[in-house]
Design an enzyme around this catalytic site. Sequence first.
Site, PDB file in Angstrom:
ATOM      1  N   ALA A 140       1.936  -1.900  14.739  1.00 32.31           N
ATOM      2  CA  ALA A 140       2.444  -2.731  15.838  1.00 32.31           C
ATOM      3  C   ALA A 140       2.314  -2.004  17.171  1.00 32.31           C
ATOM      4  CB  ALA A 140       3.901  -3.109  15.582  1.00 32.31           C
ATOM      5  N   GLY A 197       0.834  -1.213   0.000  1.00 35.14           N
ATOM      6  CA  GLY A 197       0.000   0.000   0.000  1.00 35.14           C
ATOM      7  C   GLY A 197       0.858   1.247   0.000  1.00 35.14           C
ATOM      8  N   GLY A 204       7.880   0.679   9.531  1.00 33.44           N
ATOM      9  CA  GLY A 204       7.461   0.602   8.134  1.00 33.44           C
ATOM     10  C   GLY A 204       8.072   1.665   7.242  1.00 33.44           C
ATOM     11  N   GLU A 205       8.454   2.789   7.813  1.00 34.00           N
ATOM     12  CA  GLU A 205       8.831   3.908   6.949  1.00 34.00           C
ATOM     13  C   GLU A 205      10.260   4.394   7.108  1.00 34.00           C
ATOM     14  OE1 GLU A 205       5.027   6.374   6.147  1.00 34.00           O
ATOM     15  OE2 GLU A 205       4.655   5.327   8.011  1.00 34.00           O
ATOM     16  N   GLY A 263       7.410   1.963  15.439  1.00 35.30           N
ATOM     17  CA  GLY A 263       7.133   1.449  14.092  1.00 35.30           C
ATOM     18  C   GLY A 263       8.372   1.411  13.214  1.00 35.30           C
TER      19      GLY A 263
HETATM   20 MO1  MOS Z   1       2.333   5.459   5.333  1.00 36.93          MO
HETATM   21  S1  MOS Z   1       2.744   6.692   3.736  1.00 36.93           S
HETATM   22  O1  MOS Z   1       1.850   6.622   6.498  1.00 36.93           O
HETATM   23  O2  MOS Z   1       1.041   4.452   4.815  1.00 36.93           O
END
Ligand code: MOS
Length: 761
Positions: free
Chosen positions: A532, A261, A726-727, A724
């Site tokens: 998470a 996503g 993810g980024e 987190g």
């Molecule tokens: Mo991330 S760009 O906050 O899904």
Amino acid sequence: MIVETEVLALEGAVPQQKAESLEEPHTPDPKQLAIRYTALSKVTGKAKFAAEFTVPGQKMSYGYIVCSTIAAGKILSLDRTAAEQAPGVLAVLTYENAPRTPVPSSKPPTRRHVTLLQDPGVDYSGQPIAYIVAETLDQARYAGTLLKPRYQASTPLLHFHDRLNQARPPKQGGRQPVEEHRGDLDAALGKAAAKVDVVYTTPIQHANPMEPHATTAWWEGEKLKIYDATQAVSNGTQSLAKTLGIPIDSVHIQCPYTGGGFGSKGSQWSHVPLTAMAAKVVKRPVVCAIEREQMFGNVGARPETVQHIQLGASADGKLTGLRHDVILHTSTMEDFLEPAAYQSRYIYATEANWTNHQLVDMNLGVATFHRAPGEAPGTAALECAMDELAHELKMDPLQLRLNSYAENDQSQNKPWTSKHLREAYQQAADRFGWSKRPQQPGTIREGNLLIGYGMATAIYGANRSASQAAVRVLPNGKAIVGAASQDLGTGTYTIMAQTAADGLGLDPKQVEVLLGDSTLPKSVVSGGSQTAASLCPAITDACGQAKVKLFQMASDDPQSPLHGQPAEKLALGGGRLYLLATPGTGETIAALLTRNGNKPVDAQGSAEPSEDAKAFTAQSWGAVFAEVAVDVDTHMPQVRRIVATYDIGKLMNRKTGINQLEGGIVWGVSIALEEDTHLDENYGRFVNRNLAEYHVPVNADIGTLDVTVLDIPDTKFSPLGARGIGEIGITGAAAAVGNAIFNATGKRVRNFPITPDKLMA
Ligand code: MOS
């Protein structure tokens, strides 16, 4: 509050999808934390995605969106007749006949502007102008060619770089003010011994998850059923209900798997309500998968940026002043701010610090969240500018950063929850061999190749919001954990199982996971790297509640060896309840439950950030080092290796966690060298709308990755200790590559991506 029905929904949830569990012959070592629940179902193709479902007893139909070919103006006519008579066509919806929504498109009832065929206006090329449903996708697509739209075109706003003087403040701010002035910048820069004053640019980028956006919709009476590719199952019901003007509890969204996503599936775009509307019209299930070409336009994009950075440092290499002014494009339909200067407020200690964001209106599709929105383009520019400053000072770029180490958050004037960036710099520098980097560019040559080393700081905020979860302990001693979360390939299934196994004293193999269903307990959008940190504490809470019930049951049961024992003397572990003092005294969960009615034990949990956390700023940190080789004849840059160490609190799972950090770094390399959406400034169309011409890295572009984490729990952020991940991997990585290219060649390219033509100049 969780109501009883939500817990009962654990039974009925995800009807066509078996709950995820570790069913393969697999012996995970929980100490290694290196399991991935979805691996087998994905590799074998058993995992079903939003466009792959059928509805039992009903014939599916296929939706296709026809897009505008002008960038601004209005539709004068669209001829539905030929399309309606084409083979297999079930419905042709245009602004003239589409069901009316309660709110006009120009006033989005939810945050994002969508196009729902309510008026003839056109605001960008690629905007939905018709929705066709047919027996097959090919029939729908063919019918779309028969519409022959006639437009009245007006002059679109397109030339971004020519219109920077029209930049304006955003109409609404983000999570921080759009502008911040701290200290006397002129004085701070005036006394600096070394300065840089540079402009960096980053292009429009489009998230291209393997799975395109897709929606399957059908109605059961007044109830709307949806399979959606989404990052937000819980919020999705609310968006859809508001947009269509129906009660929220009549919307049921399911999403057992999301095929990536990256932010683009965090908002609900036009195709979702349009597919729901079309399903109502044709009275059949409708499947709509966005075509790859349409992924460039009506499902969001990372905005283009122009970033003006001024830095000053004292002769001993301490930052005096930092100014970061960002201009971004936004759609004429909606203000979206990608806050690329936020991190510049607190990443380093400075005497004076000015940051600002402005927008330029463009007739383009809405801009949106895109992995590390803000920090990704922001650190690409800032961390290269820091390298330029180090070069001016003839100082090691790592030393420059250490000299201005931010011991607290100067912007908010708060302490960090926890920060171990010094250790991360040290660990990554040692693993990389940074001490061998020559200060002078162009020093290392291997045959036709110039070799260079570069580094940068990685930074991303640690976010957390309120979430709920439920667990069910089954009479056979196994358990089910559920929440209306989603797994984007990030590992949500896996960490939900691990957390529940931990909380109930079970092996992860004994825990089944249900997610991706809006009837499960409400959870957070998987955005802002917060799943998470938000969801797992709620699971722990639910397990705690279940434990209380199990202990009470044992204590109340005259047949239990734990009869009459108070809860504080009991423990759960290895599938048993036992006495803490004499662990041999106890019984299995299965024995207790079988004897007590052979019924499951249900419990609900919730968690939210504590008030105490507001006294701190929570950020994740990292250090990224890159080695590149640049061919002296072709000027082709090649990444040879990247070494990175992150301070992300506790690592939940080695396999899924490190994998996410690696994925982020690959994307950072992509920003540095490859990704670039080209806009035709006359027609407002994106030129390279496919994965052949929109370059993303392949294995050969990456070299080797060495990713480590410090794994120091941040318990001031949350009891779980995990922030987190993810980024953060995408941040800093582009700059580390850019800086390595400078170190190799002496050429500083300030317009990303750094392609060979720019190195030739
Ligand atoms: Mo991330 S760009 O906050 O899904």
